[in-house]
Design a protein around this motif. Sequence first.
Motif, PDB file in Angstrom:
ATOM      1  N   SER A 166       3.437  -3.242  -6.130  1.00  0.00           N
ATOM      2  CA  SER A 166       2.498  -3.406  -5.017  1.00  0.00           C
ATOM      3  C   SER A 166       2.713  -2.333  -3.952  1.00  0.00           C
ATOM      4  O   SER A 166       1.750  -1.822  -3.360  1.00  0.00           O
ATOM      5  N   GLU A 167       3.963  -1.974  -3.701  1.00  0.00           N
ATOM      6  CA  GLU A 167       4.248  -0.910  -2.735  1.00  0.00           C
ATOM      7  C   GLU A 167       3.723   0.430  -3.237  1.00  0.00           C
ATOM      8  O   GLU A 167       3.118   1.205  -2.469  1.00  0.00           O
ATOM      9  N   ASP A 168       3.951   0.712  -4.516  1.00  0.00           N
ATOM     10  CA  ASP A 168       3.486   1.980  -5.081  1.00  0.00           C
ATOM     11  C   ASP A 168       1.961   2.067  -5.069  1.00  0.00           C
ATOM     12  O   ASP A 168       1.390   3.139  -4.822  1.00  0.00           O
ATOM     13  N   ARG A 169       1.299   0.953  -5.331  1.00  0.00           N
ATOM     14  CA  ARG A 169      -0.161   0.949  -5.319  1.00  0.00           C
ATOM     15  C   ARG A 169      -0.698   1.181  -3.909  1.00  0.00           C
ATOM     16  O   ARG A 169      -1.663   1.921  -3.722  1.00  0.00           O
ATOM     17  N   ALA A 170      -0.083   0.557  -2.919  1.00  0.00           N
ATOM     18  CA  ALA A 170      -0.512   0.776  -1.534  1.00  0.00           C
ATOM     19  C   ALA A 170      -0.327   2.239  -1.141  1.00  0.00           C
ATOM     20  O   ALA A 170      -1.191   2.840  -0.482  1.00  0.00           O
ATOM     21  N   GLN A 171       0.782   2.843  -1.555  1.00  0.00           N
ATOM     22  CA  GLN A 171       1.029   4.247  -1.264  1.00  0.00           C
ATOM     23  C   GLN A 171       0.031   5.156  -1.974  1.00  0.00           C
ATOM     24  O   GLN A 171      -0.398   6.183  -1.423  1.00  0.00           O
ATOM     25  N   SER A 172      -0.370   4.796  -3.190  1.00  0.00           N
ATOM     26  CA  SER A 172      -1.350   5.590  -3.919  1.00  0.00           C
ATOM     27  C   SER A 172      -2.694   5.591  -3.211  1.00  0.00           C
ATOM     28  O   SER A 172      -3.374   6.624  -3.129  1.00  0.00           O
ATOM     29  N   VAL A 173      -3.090   4.438  -2.685  1.00  0.00           N
ATOM     30  CA  VAL A 173      -4.354   4.353  -1.943  1.00  0.00           C
ATOM     31  C   VAL A 173      -4.257   5.169  -0.658  1.00  0.00           C
ATOM     32  O   VAL A 173      -5.179   5.914  -0.298  1.00  0.00           O
ATOM     33  N   LEU A 174      -3.122   5.049   0.042  1.00  0.00           N
ATOM     34  CA  LEU A 174      -2.916   5.846   1.264  1.00  0.00           C
ATOM     35  C   LEU A 174      -3.048   7.336   0.959  1.00  0.00           C
ATOM     36  O   LEU A 174      -3.743   8.065   1.675  1.00  0.00           O
ATOM     37  N   GLN A 175      -2.395   7.793  -0.087  1.00  0.00           N
ATOM     38  CA  GLN A 175      -2.432   9.212  -0.424  1.00  0.00           C
ATOM     39  C   GLN A 175      -3.844   9.660  -0.780  1.00  0.00           C
ATOM     40  O   GLN A 175      -4.250  10.781  -0.453  1.00  0.00           O
ATOM     41  N   ALA A 176      -4.612   8.775  -1.411  1.00  0.00           N
ATOM     42  CA  ALA A 176      -5.992   9.112  -1.742  1.00  0.00           C
ATOM     43  C   ALA A 176      -6.817   9.328  -0.474  1.00  0.00           C
ATOM     44  O   ALA A 176      -7.657  10.243  -0.416  1.00  0.00           O
ATOM     45  N   PHE A 177      -6.567   8.513   0.546  1.00  0.00           N
ATOM     46  CA  PHE A 177      -7.270   8.687   1.815  1.00  0.00           C
ATOM     47  C   PHE A 177      -6.877  10.007   2.485  1.00  0.00           C
ATOM     48  O   PHE A 177      -7.711  10.723   3.024  1.00  0.00           O
ATOM     49  N   VAL A 178      -5.588  10.297   2.458  1.00  0.00           N
ATOM     50  CA  VAL A 178      -5.112  11.556   3.048  1.00  0.00           C
ATOM     51  C   VAL A 178      -5.720  12.742   2.313  1.00  0.00           C
ATOM     52  O   VAL A 178      -6.131  13.737   2.929  1.00  0.00           O
TER      53      VAL A 178
END
Length: 229
Positions: A166-178
């Motif tokens: 779940s942490e890795d998925r949240a980070q993946s979404v964040l990076q996509a926004f960046v």
Amino acid sequence: MISKAAFNILGLLLLISLMVSCSNDNTVNQEDESENTHIQEVDLETSNNNTQKFTSDVTIENNVQSQVYLSQVPRSRVIVREIQLSQVEKEILDTLTEFEAVVEEQLTTLTLPDNILFDFGSHQLRDEANEVIEQLVQVIEASEGEVHIAGHTDHIGEASFNKQLSEDRAQSVLQAFVNKGLDESRFVAEGFGEEKPIVSNTRPDGSDYEEGRQKNRRVEITVQGLFQE
């Protein structure tokens, strides 16, 4: 940047869509002769619950969307006027509806099922997720303040694995926004694993509840200041 006034309209639309959904459908149409504007007057049953769920009950015809404002009318009645929304505003409204946005005070939360973003057990965004990310970028650009990304899983598997996924998925979404050009400093990404289910993972008899587990596997995006005065 879309005007705050426009989003005030959308916020009021959210309120009317909720209240209309719980009305008795006692609707009266009349004509406002002073402004030659079609008016729809609706009987409403109101609630003290401050949490409002975004629905698509407001009808859009010929790209005309309804604006809501409160007026000096009998109790439990509201006036609906028709106005023109821009294409961007309509797209944001559609995104909020599609991802079942919930508004509480100044926070708007959209819920994304995990299977539209990720393959099973993976934190790598699927190629097909790019369209969803674009939709969310549009919403975030229209908001102000912090954006919170929360990853969640069901209870299948080791708790430690689910938390990390779940942490890795949240980070993946964040990076996509960046990667889309959004300011990283606006974001907070967290993973809660199986800690915060929204429905039970099992049935009352203890058997597996697959539909419930699917609802629990999700990413929630919470934005501030989307509906402002």
